[in-house]
Design a protein around this motif. Structure first.
Motif, PDB file in Angstrom:
ATOM      1  N   UNK A   1       8.676   1.602   8.829  1.00  0.00           N
ATOM      2  CA  UNK A   1       9.371   0.359   9.185  1.00  0.00           C
ATOM      3  C   UNK A   1       8.175  -0.548   9.771  1.00  0.00           C
ATOM      4  N   UNK A   2       7.321  -0.204  10.707  1.00  0.00           N
ATOM      5  CA  UNK A   2       6.348  -1.452  10.883  1.00  0.00           C
ATOM      6  C   UNK A   2       5.751  -2.135   9.837  1.00  0.00           C
ATOM      7  N   UNK A   3       5.359  -1.210   8.663  1.00  0.00           N
ATOM      8  CA  UNK A   3       4.818  -1.761   7.571  1.00  0.00           C
ATOM      9  C   UNK A   3       5.810  -2.701   6.781  1.00  0.00           C
ATOM     10  N   UNK A   4       6.875  -2.148   6.660  1.00  0.00           N
ATOM     11  CA  UNK A   4       7.761  -2.871   5.770  1.00  0.00           C
ATOM     12  C   UNK A   4       8.379  -4.512   6.617  1.00  0.00           C
ATOM     13  N   UNK A   5       8.580  -4.190   7.687  1.00  0.00           N
ATOM     14  CA  UNK A   5       9.075  -5.441   8.717  1.00  0.00           C
ATOM     15  C   UNK A   5       8.073  -6.234   9.373  1.00  0.00           C
ATOM     16  N   UNK A   6       6.874  -5.772   9.677  1.00  0.00           N
ATOM     17  CA  UNK A   6       5.954  -6.454  10.604  1.00  0.00           C
ATOM     18  C   UNK A   6       6.325  -6.261  11.995  1.00  0.00           C
TER      19      UNK A   6
ATOM     20  N   UNK B   1      -1.128  -9.950   9.185  1.00  0.00           N
ATOM     21  CA  UNK B   1      -0.905 -10.565   8.029  1.00  0.00           C
ATOM     22  C   UNK B   1      -1.918 -11.634   7.730  1.00  0.00           C
ATOM     23  N   UNK B   2      -2.555 -11.676   6.342  1.00  0.00           N
ATOM     24  CA  UNK B   2      -3.528 -12.772   6.327  1.00  0.00           C
ATOM     25  C   UNK B   2      -2.890 -14.044   5.957  1.00  0.00           C
ATOM     26  N   UNK B   3      -3.766 -14.886   5.495  1.00  0.00           N
ATOM     27  CA  UNK B   3      -3.382 -16.379   5.375  1.00  0.00           C
ATOM     28  C   UNK B   3      -2.339 -16.421   4.208  1.00  0.00           C
ATOM     29  N   UNK B   4      -2.600 -15.502   3.302  1.00  0.00           N
ATOM     30  CA  UNK B   4      -1.577 -15.527   2.040  1.00  0.00           C
ATOM     31  C   UNK B   4      -0.274 -14.976   2.202  1.00  0.00           C
ATOM     32  N   UNK B   5      -0.123 -14.079   3.607  1.00  0.00           N
ATOM     33  CA  UNK B   5       1.280 -13.487   3.928  1.00  0.00           C
ATOM     34  C   UNK B   5       1.396 -12.395   3.142  1.00  0.00           C
ATOM     35  N   UNK B   6       0.230 -11.850   2.259  1.00  0.00           N
ATOM     36  CA  UNK B   6       0.432 -10.636   1.414  1.00  0.00           C
ATOM     37  C   UNK B   6       0.331  -9.444   1.904  1.00  0.00           C
ATOM     38  N   UNK B   7      -0.691  -9.257   2.886  1.00  0.00           N
ATOM     39  CA  UNK B   7      -0.753  -8.029   3.434  1.00  0.00           C
ATOM     40  C   UNK B   7       0.219  -7.377   4.293  1.00  0.00           C
ATOM     41  N   UNK B   8       0.414  -6.151   3.877  1.00  0.00           N
ATOM     42  CA  UNK B   8       1.293  -5.205   4.710  1.00  0.00           C
ATOM     43  C   UNK B   8       0.915  -4.074   4.860  1.00  0.00           C
ATOM     44  N   UNK B   9       1.178  -3.491   6.162  1.00  0.00           N
ATOM     45  CA  UNK B   9       0.546  -2.108   6.531  1.00  0.00           C
ATOM     46  C   UNK B   9       1.063  -1.735   8.124  1.00  0.00           C
ATOM     47  N   UNK B  10       0.668  -0.650   8.580  1.00  0.00           N
ATOM     48  CA  UNK B  10       0.582  -0.543   9.766  1.00  0.00           C
ATOM     49  C   UNK B  10      -0.391   0.737  10.377  1.00  0.00           C
ATOM     50  N   UNK B  11      -0.548   0.708  11.492  1.00  0.00           N
ATOM     51  CA  UNK B  11      -1.092   1.869  12.240  1.00  0.00           C
ATOM     52  C   UNK B  11      -0.371   2.559  12.865  1.00  0.00           C
ATOM     53  N   UNK B  12      -0.204   3.788  12.638  1.00  0.00           N
ATOM     54  CA  UNK B  12       0.948   4.734  13.173  1.00  0.00           C
ATOM     55  C   UNK B  12       0.179   6.000  14.019  1.00  0.00           C
ATOM     56  N   UNK B  13       0.604   5.921  15.294  1.00  0.00           N
ATOM     57  CA  UNK B  13       0.189   7.056  16.103  1.00  0.00           C
ATOM     58  C   UNK B  13       1.163   8.190  16.433  1.00  0.00           C
ATOM     59  N   UNK B  14       1.058   9.440  16.174  1.00  0.00           N
ATOM     60  CA  UNK B  14       2.156  10.424  16.711  1.00  0.00           C
ATOM     61  C   UNK B  14       1.607  11.142  17.860  1.00  0.00           C
ATOM     62  N   UNK B  15       2.282  11.341  18.975  1.00  0.00           N
ATOM     63  CA  UNK B  15       2.092  11.899  20.224  1.00  0.00           C
ATOM     64  C   UNK B  15       2.694  13.313  20.497  1.00  0.00           C
ATOM     65  N   UNK B  16       1.998  14.128  21.130  1.00  0.00           N
ATOM     66  CA  UNK B  16       2.638  15.527  21.575  1.00  0.00           C
ATOM     67  C   UNK B  16       3.520  15.500  22.789  1.00  0.00           C
ATOM     68  N   UNK B  17       3.499  14.582  23.549  1.00  0.00           N
ATOM     69  CA  UNK B  17       4.342  14.180  24.806  1.00  0.00           C
ATOM     70  C   UNK B  17       4.686  12.870  24.717  1.00  0.00           C
TER      71      UNK B  17
END
Length: 483
Positions: free
Chosen positions: A225-230, A265-281
């Motif tokens: 979700x974060x990667x696709x929507x920013x 997002x870079x100047x071109x606006x092309x970069x997409x992605x996300x850092x995702x963390x999962x927690x046990x609590x």
């Protein structure tokens, strides 16, 4: 709970949301639990109520608000509270509200959607301000930042660096899995790297690790979700994702909370992605922690972009080398590169005492082809001759276009006798080749083996002399160079 309800009955509360149905629902749940409950449909009405009343609790339901339009005004409303209790009801897919509004003043938040009983508990605890992160958490954040800086210090390939980034972040207390989603060159989203402290693999949760923009879970799993929507996404209970199978898979893996922060997002606006963390609590994050997570994503995004640029530069350098060493018409080695390769192979042959042969050939009566059929047909004939010769060569042989209709073949580990066989094979292959737009063509060839003290230029002169004899002998034949 009875004491909490008695405490609430002496409070004045304001609920802010532009949707009438949500205001009616909130009134039905809490109308009798506060001394007075005011419903505000907009920011101006809420400002007036806060100015006229001593409001014990402000509840801001962020559903249907637009951060770009309403963010500053809502922040000012929180600032106007001067630290008085404010509860945000924040959709899990729009968690970017949280760091923005936390910068205006202290708040607590609840991630929606919320069942009625959960909403009751959140509002009843709404005046219990979240505690700031303790020293242990702050030290862990600083240590993680240091590990991330070290992880990106040495660029040794995108995959290796991304793996180190995930491993560094997975060292945070409570984090059981860290992953990086990345769309290389603005293309299809894929799982770039992941690291788990428990053996969890996202392939088990998402059922795929590439072409993730087409995943049916892209609207539900925070990393996608974060990667696709920013937009930052925070799922503090798996069931809130709206996909029962995904929720069960997360719970089965021991995941209680998932946070995903979009990459910059870079100047071109092309970069997409996300850092995702999962927690046990599941727990509440402070402004400091959310800011740190945003900083981690910024660093990861910059590091990935640098790695992308490094790879692009390597590819560009490779293309430039190819362009500078290749003949534009045929794609084989050009004269300059051929001279370099011949010099290299002569030195190698002399050093290791192995034979080296050179074959030179050109197209018979090529000028007549150009004169009769035109230069486009002549160019096509040159390409066809090069393709036929290349197809007849061994992997170790190098075909060079040395000029116009003239070619050379550098044949390492090849004696003069063997080179004669190679030359005859090429002569027959070219003679049997159909030339678009004209009749078939033939070639004349000269063959020579480098002698012990011979220079590359001297070898070329000898082989060219043999080629000239082949021409005088009637063409479409092979001649061996004189020693």
């Amino acid at each position: 709970m009875l004491q909490q309800e008695q405490k609430m009955s002496h409070q004045v509360a304001v609920y802010l949301n532009p949707v009438a149905e949500r205001r009616v629902h909130f009134q039905s749940l809490f109308g009798e639990q506060f001394a007075r409950l005011f419903l505000a449909d907009g920011l101006e009405q809420a400002r007036v109520l806060l100015a006229q009343q001593e409001v014990g609790l402000l509840v801001i339901d962020l559903a249907r608000f637009e951060r770009g339009f309403d963010g500053e005004a809502l922040g000012q409303l929180i600032g106007q509270r001067a630290g008085a209790p404010t509860l945000l009801l924040c959709p899990f897919e729009s968690a970017g509200w949280l760091p923005l509004l936390m910068s205006f003043g202290p708040i607590t938040y609840a991630i929606s959607p919320l069942a009625d009983e959960h909403l009751l508990r959140q509002v009843q605890a709404g005046d219990a301000m979240a505690a700031p992160p303790d020293e242990e958490r702050l030290r862990a954040l600083l240590a993680t930042d240091a590990r991330l800086q070290h992880a990106v210090a040495h660029e040794d390939g995108l995959a290796n660096m991304a793996g180190r980034l995930c491993a560094a972040i997975a060292c945070l207390p409570g984090v059981m899995h860290a992953s990086l989603f990345h769309a290389r060159d603005g293309g299809e989203l894929q799982l770039e790297a992941q690291h788990s402290t428990t053996g969890l693999s996202l392939a088990r949760v998402l059922y795929r690790t590439d072409r993730l923009m087409h995943s049916p879970l892209r609207h539900a799993f925070p990393g996608l979700l974060a990667a696709c929507t920013g937009e930052m996404a925070l799922l503090d209970a798996p069931a809130k994702c709206g996909e029962p199978e995904l929720a069960v898979a997360l719970v089965d893996c021991g995941v209680e909370m998932v946070l995903a922060v979009p990459l910059p997002v870079g100047r071109s606006g092309a970069q997409r992605g996300s850092l995702c963390l999962m927690f046990d609590t599941a727990r509440q994050f402070s402004a400091v922690e959310l800011s740190a997570f945003g900083g981690f994503a910024q660093l990861a995004g910059v590091a990935l972009r640098v790695a992308d640029l490094s790879r692009e530069n390597e590819q560009l350098a490779g293309r430039l080398v190819h362009m500078s060493s290749s003949d534009a018409l045929t794609g084989v080695a050009n004269r300059r590169h051929g001279e370099y390769l011949l010099s290299l192979e002569v030195r190698r042959a002399r050093r290791y005492h192995v034979p080296l042969a050179l074959i030179a050939f050109d197209v018979d009566r090529f000028k007549a082809i150009n004169d009769q059929y035109g230069h486009p047909v002549g160019d096509g004939a040159i390409r066809a001759v090069a393709e036929a010769a290349q197809a007849a060569l061994r992997n170790s042989d190098v075909l060079v276009r040395s000029g116009g209709d003239q070619f050379q073949i550098i044949a390492p580990h090849t004696s003069a006798i063997d080179a004669l066989k190679v030359a005859e094979k090429i002569r027959l292959a070219i003679a049997a080749t159909d030339i678009p737009g004209c009749d078939r063509v033939t070639v004349s060839l000269g063959v020579g083996q480098v002698s012990e003290q011979e220079t590359p230029d001297a070898l070329v002169v000898r082989v060219d002399a043999a080629l000239a004899r082949a021409k005088r002998a009637g063409r479409n034949c092979v001649e061996l160079a004189m020693s």
